[in-house]
Motif scaffolding. Structure first.
Motif, PDB file in Angstrom:
ATOM      1  N   VAL A  59       0.839  -1.195   0.000  1.00 57.75           N
ATOM      2  CA  VAL A  59       0.000   0.000   0.000  1.00 57.75           C
ATOM      3  C   VAL A  59       0.876   1.249   0.000  1.00 57.75           C
ATOM      4  N   HIS A  60       0.588   2.189  -0.913  1.00 58.41           N
ATOM      5  CA  HIS A  60       1.337   3.446  -0.953  1.00 58.41           C
ATOM      6  C   HIS A  60       0.872   4.349   0.185  1.00 58.41           C
ATOM      7  N   LYS A  61       1.819   4.924   0.913  1.00 59.64           N
ATOM      8  CA  LYS A  61       1.512   5.857   1.996  1.00 59.64           C
ATOM      9  C   LYS A  61       2.252   7.165   1.743  1.00 59.64           C
ATOM     10  N   ASP A  62       1.548   8.280   1.944  1.00 63.33           N
ATOM     11  CA  ASP A  62       2.155   9.601   1.811  1.00 63.33           C
ATOM     12  C   ASP A  62       2.618  10.103   3.163  1.00 63.33           C
ATOM     13  N   TRP A  63       3.751  10.790   3.170  1.00 62.78           N
ATOM     14  CA  TRP A  63       4.252  11.422   4.372  1.00 62.78           C
ATOM     15  C   TRP A  63       3.412  12.666   4.654  1.00 62.78           C
ATOM     16  N   ALA A  64       3.300  13.027   5.925  1.00 56.09           N
ATOM     17  CA  ALA A  64       2.594  14.240   6.336  1.00 56.09           C
ATOM     18  C   ALA A  64       3.375  14.880   7.472  1.00 56.09           C
ATOM     19  N   ALA A  65       3.299  16.206   7.561  1.00 55.65           N
ATOM     20  CA  ALA A  65       3.940  16.911   8.669  1.00 55.65           C
ATOM     21  C   ALA A  65       3.098  16.656   9.920  1.00 55.65           C
ATOM     22  N   ILE A  66       3.722  16.106  10.953  1.00 52.82           N
ATOM     23  CA  ILE A  66       2.978  15.796  12.176  1.00 52.82           C
ATOM     24  C   ILE A  66       3.509  16.573  13.386  1.00 52.82           C
ATOM     25  N   GLY A  67       4.508  17.412  13.144  1.00 51.20           N
ATOM     26  CA  GLY A  67       5.044  18.219  14.234  1.00 51.20           C
ATOM     27  C   GLY A  67       6.224  19.034  13.747  1.00 51.20           C
ATOM     28  N   GLY A  68       6.721  19.865  14.618  1.00 50.46           N
ATOM     29  CA  GLY A  68       7.877  20.663  14.258  1.00 50.46           C
ATOM     30  C   GLY A  68       8.053  21.816  15.215  1.00 50.46           C
ATOM     31  N   SER A  69       9.175  22.495  15.063  1.00 51.18           N
ATOM     32  CA  SER A  69       9.486  23.640  15.902  1.00 51.18           C
ATOM     33  C   SER A  69      10.190  24.689  15.064  1.00 51.18           C
ATOM     34  N   ARG A  70       9.559  25.836  14.945  1.00 46.14           N
ATOM     35  CA  ARG A  70      10.184  26.927  14.201  1.00 46.14           C
ATOM     36  C   ARG A  70      11.438  27.390  14.927  1.00 46.14           C
ATOM     37  N   ALA A  71      11.393  27.435  16.250  1.00 45.39           N
ATOM     38  CA  ALA A  71      12.541  27.883  17.038  1.00 45.39           C
ATOM     39  C   ALA A  71      13.737  26.946  16.869  1.00 45.39           C
ATOM     40  N   ASP A  72      13.488  25.646  16.765  1.00 43.18           N
ATOM     41  CA  ASP A  72      14.568  24.673  16.578  1.00 43.18           C
ATOM     42  C   ASP A  72      14.852  24.384  15.112  1.00 43.18           C
ATOM     43  N   ALA A  73      14.037  24.929  14.215  1.00 42.74           N
ATOM     44  CA  ALA A  73      14.150  24.714  12.767  1.00 42.74           C
ATOM     45  C   ALA A  73      14.068  23.231  12.431  1.00 42.74           C
ATOM     46  N   THR A  74      13.079  22.543  13.009  1.00 41.09           N
ATOM     47  CA  THR A  74      12.888  21.114  12.745  1.00 41.09           C
ATOM     48  C   THR A  74      11.458  20.837  12.313  1.00 41.09           C
ATOM     49  N   CYS A 145      15.772  22.156   9.082  1.00 44.74           N
ATOM     50  CA  CYS A 145      15.756  23.225   8.091  1.00 44.74           C
ATOM     51  C   CYS A 145      17.186  23.714   7.900  1.00 44.74           C
ATOM     52  N   ILE A 146      17.555  23.970   6.648  1.00 47.79           N
ATOM     53  CA  ILE A 146      18.931  24.365   6.348  1.00 47.79           C
ATOM     54  C   ILE A 146      18.960  25.605   5.469  1.00 47.79           C
ATOM     55  N   GLY A 147      20.097  26.334   5.528  1.00 45.69           N
ATOM     56  CA  GLY A 147      20.334  27.483   4.669  1.00 45.69           C
ATOM     57  C   GLY A 147      19.414  28.643   4.949  1.00 45.69           C
ATOM     58  N   GLY A 148      19.811  29.803   4.424  1.00 48.34           N
ATOM     59  CA  GLY A 148      18.971  30.978   4.562  1.00 48.34           C
ATOM     60  C   GLY A 148      18.909  31.482   5.991  1.00 48.34           C
ATOM     61  N   VAL A 149      18.218  32.546   6.151  1.00 50.33           N
ATOM     62  CA  VAL A 149      18.022  33.133   7.468  1.00 50.33           C
ATOM     63  C   VAL A 149      16.539  33.044   7.778  1.00 50.33           C
ATOM     64  N   PRO A 150      16.188  32.528   8.945  1.00 47.84           N
ATOM     65  CA  PRO A 150      14.767  32.430   9.255  1.00 47.84           C
ATOM     66  C   PRO A 150      14.120  33.807   9.338  1.00 47.84           C
ATOM     67  N   ALA A 151      12.889  33.877   8.911  1.00 50.89           N
ATOM     68  CA  ALA A 151      12.140  35.121   9.015  1.00 50.89           C
ATOM     69  C   ALA A 151      11.974  35.449  10.488  1.00 50.89           C
ATOM     70  N   THR A 152      12.324  36.673  10.833  1.00 53.23           N
ATOM     71  CA  THR A 152      12.222  37.054  12.245  1.00 53.23           C
ATOM     72  C   THR A 152      11.008  37.929  12.451  1.00 53.23           C
ATOM     73  N   GLN A 153      10.535  37.898  13.639  1.00 51.77           N
ATOM     74  CA  GLN A 153       9.417  38.749  13.993  1.00 51.77           C
ATOM     75  C   GLN A 153       9.986  40.018  14.609  1.00 51.77           C
ATOM     76  N   PRO A 154       9.315  41.135  14.413  1.00 52.92           N
ATOM     77  CA  PRO A 154       9.848  42.382  14.967  1.00 52.92           C
ATOM     78  C   PRO A 154       9.913  42.304  16.499  1.00 52.92           C
ATOM     79  N   GLU A 155      10.959  42.965  17.014  1.00 53.04           N
ATOM     80  CA  GLU A 155      11.115  43.022  18.473  1.00 53.04           C
ATOM     81  C   GLU A 155      10.004  43.873  19.074  1.00 53.04           C
ATOM     82  N   PRO A 156       9.467  43.480  20.197  1.00 46.33           N
ATOM     83  CA  PRO A 156       8.456  44.324  20.824  1.00 46.33           C
ATOM     84  C   PRO A 156       9.116  45.591  21.358  1.00 46.33           C
ATOM     85  N   ARG A 157       8.405  46.702  21.253  1.00 47.15           N
ATOM     86  CA  ARG A 157       8.940  47.968  21.737  1.00 47.15           C
ATOM     87  C   ARG A 157       8.825  48.031  23.245  1.00 47.15           C
ATOM     88  N   MET A 158       9.921  48.427  23.824  1.00 48.75           N
ATOM     89  CA  MET A 158       9.945  48.595  25.270  1.00 48.75           C
ATOM     90  C   MET A 158       9.848  50.088  25.572  1.00 48.75           C
TER      91      MET A 158
END
Length: 163
Positions: A59-74, A145-158
């Motif tokens: 039986v053919h099975k497709d992979w699916a994203a079941i988790g991850g972490s943007r902070a860890d780039a995984t 995740c490899i290469g490039g620079v991750p998109a960053t969110q703007p720093e909150p204003r203090m």
């Protein structure tokens, strides 16, 4: 024997309930001496024939994203199947492509697999004369995740307060 049984997990024969563990049990008990042993040996051969007659394709099975972490780039990819009736066929390239797509949305160039894939039984039952039988398996693989620079969110204003 195990290879033969594992390649023929999907059955459509009249004895669909006969699984690999049942066949192994029958073979072990067919080694009993005397007339009863000969009768069991014939029964085992008949059971093997009937089980193999109903073998179907994998039986053919497709992979699916079941988790991850943007902070860890995984990204964690996975697929599930019923080991009693399915022998999964997957495409590693499909998993890499999907993980790369997810990483690109975070600002990376792509993804690569790291570590080994792991298969885990999610659901099992106890069957008489057989023992524990897995009903649902999950295979997972981790991607970095490899290469490039991750998109960053703007720093909150203090705001500074002065006294």
């Amino acid at each position: 024997m195990r290879t033969l049984c594992e390649t023929c997990l999907t059955r459509s024969s009249p004895i669909q309930k006969l699984g690999c563990a049942d066949i192994y049990w029958l073979i072990d008990h067919a080694k009993i001496g005397g007339n009863m042993g000969k009768g069991l040996t014939k029964f085992v051969l008949l059971a093997l024939f009937l089980a193999l007659v109903g073998c179907a394709k994998a039986v053919h099975k497709d992979w699916a994203a079941i988790g991850g972490s943007r902070a860890d780039a995984t990204i964690k990819m996975g697929y599930s199947w019923d080991p009693r009736s399915e022998k999964p066929e997957t495409s590693r390239q499909q998993a890499v492509d999907l993980a790369s797509t997810k990483c690109k949305t975070w600002g990376y160039d792509g993804a690569e697999e790291f570590g080994a894939s792991v298969s885990t039984c999610l659901s099992h039952t106890m069957q008489p004369f057989v023992g524990v039988v897995c009903e649902q398996m999950l295979a997972t693989a981790e991607f970095q995740c490899i290469g490039g620079v991750p998109a960053t969110q703007p720093e909150p204003r203090m705001s500074r307060t002065t006294k």
